[in-house]
Design a protein around this motif. Structure first.
Motif, mmCIF file in Angstrom:
data_model
loop_
_atom_site.group_PDB
_atom_site.id
_atom_site.type_symbol
_atom_site.label_atom_id
_atom_site.label_comp_id
_atom_site.label_asym_id
_atom_site.label_seq_id
_atom_site.Cartn_x
_atom_site.Cartn_y
_atom_site.Cartn_z
ATOM 1 N N GLY A 6 4.458 27.841 81.659
ATOM 2 C CA GLY A 6 3.867 27.102 82.768
ATOM 3 C C GLY A 6 2.358 27.249 82.790
ATOM 4 O O GLY A 6 1.758 27.954 81.958
ATOM 5 N N THR A 7 1.727 26.613 83.759
ATOM 6 C CA THR A 7 0.265 26.619 83.832
ATOM 7 C C THR A 7 -0.306 28.017 84.041
ATOM 8 O O THR A 7 -1.455 28.268 83.671
ATOM 9 N N GLU A 8 0.486 28.935 84.621
ATOM 10 C CA GLU A 8 -0.030 30.296 84.820
ATOM 11 C C GLU A 8 -0.220 31.048 83.498
ATOM 12 O O GLU A 8 -0.889 32.062 83.453
ATOM 13 N N ARG A 10 -1.587 29.559 80.770
ATOM 14 C CA ARG A 10 -2.542 28.777 79.975
ATOM 15 C C ARG A 10 -3.966 29.021 80.453
ATOM 16 O O ARG A 10 -4.206 29.186 81.642
ATOM 17 N N LEU A 12 -7.068 27.085 81.209
ATOM 18 C CA LEU A 12 -7.191 25.662 81.518
ATOM 19 C C LEU A 12 -8.634 25.170 81.602
ATOM 20 O O LEU A 12 -8.932 24.072 81.156
ATOM 21 N N ARG A 46 -2.343 34.953 78.926
ATOM 22 C CA ARG A 46 -2.611 33.514 78.968
ATOM 23 C C ARG A 46 -3.125 33.092 77.604
ATOM 24 O O ARG A 46 -3.786 33.870 76.917
#
Length: 132
Positions: A6-8, A10, A12, A46
């Protein structure tokens, strides 16, 4: 065990990438890829990917390299601790087949995890050398 990405998990924003580039305390290097990492306070790793067109010419190869990197990270993230990691491609990475890419990433995660066990080195650590 959660194997999601999930985005957590990555990196970004450009600020997040810049933080790793400017303050990398750990490094794992190979002939086709360089990993830069620094500790974070999140309790999980991440991942950020920098797969330049200059290093991997064809878009299909860049996408494949990124897909396999994300998949390998997802499967090995439990061993990586709390690190922000940036993967930098070098020339020739896109020419490896899928099995070779999986092995390459697996070895690089292992190298990075091993370096995470050691205390981080600063640029000015150790006694001064005397070259007299």
């Amino acid at each position: 065990m959660d194997h999601g990405f999930g985005t957590e998990f990555r990196l970004l924003s450009s600020d997040q990438f810049k933080t790793v580039f400017d303050g990398a305390t750990r490094k794992a290097s190979g002939p086709y890829v360089l990993l830069l990492a620094r500790s974070n306070d999140l309790g999980h790793p991440r991942l950020g990917l920098v797969i330049a067109k200059k290093s991997v010419r064809r878009a299909v190869d860049r996408n494949r390299v990124k897909r396999i990197a994300r998949e390998s990270f997802r499967l090995n993230k439990s061993e990586l601790g709390s690190l922000d990691i940036v993967v930098l491609a070098r020339k020739g990475l896109g020419e490896l087949d899928n099995a070779a890419l999986h092995e390459l990433y697996k070895g690089m995660w292992r190298k990075l995890a091993k370096s995470a066990d050691k205390p981080p080195r600063s640029r000015h650590s150790g006694p001064p050398s005397s070259n007299a």
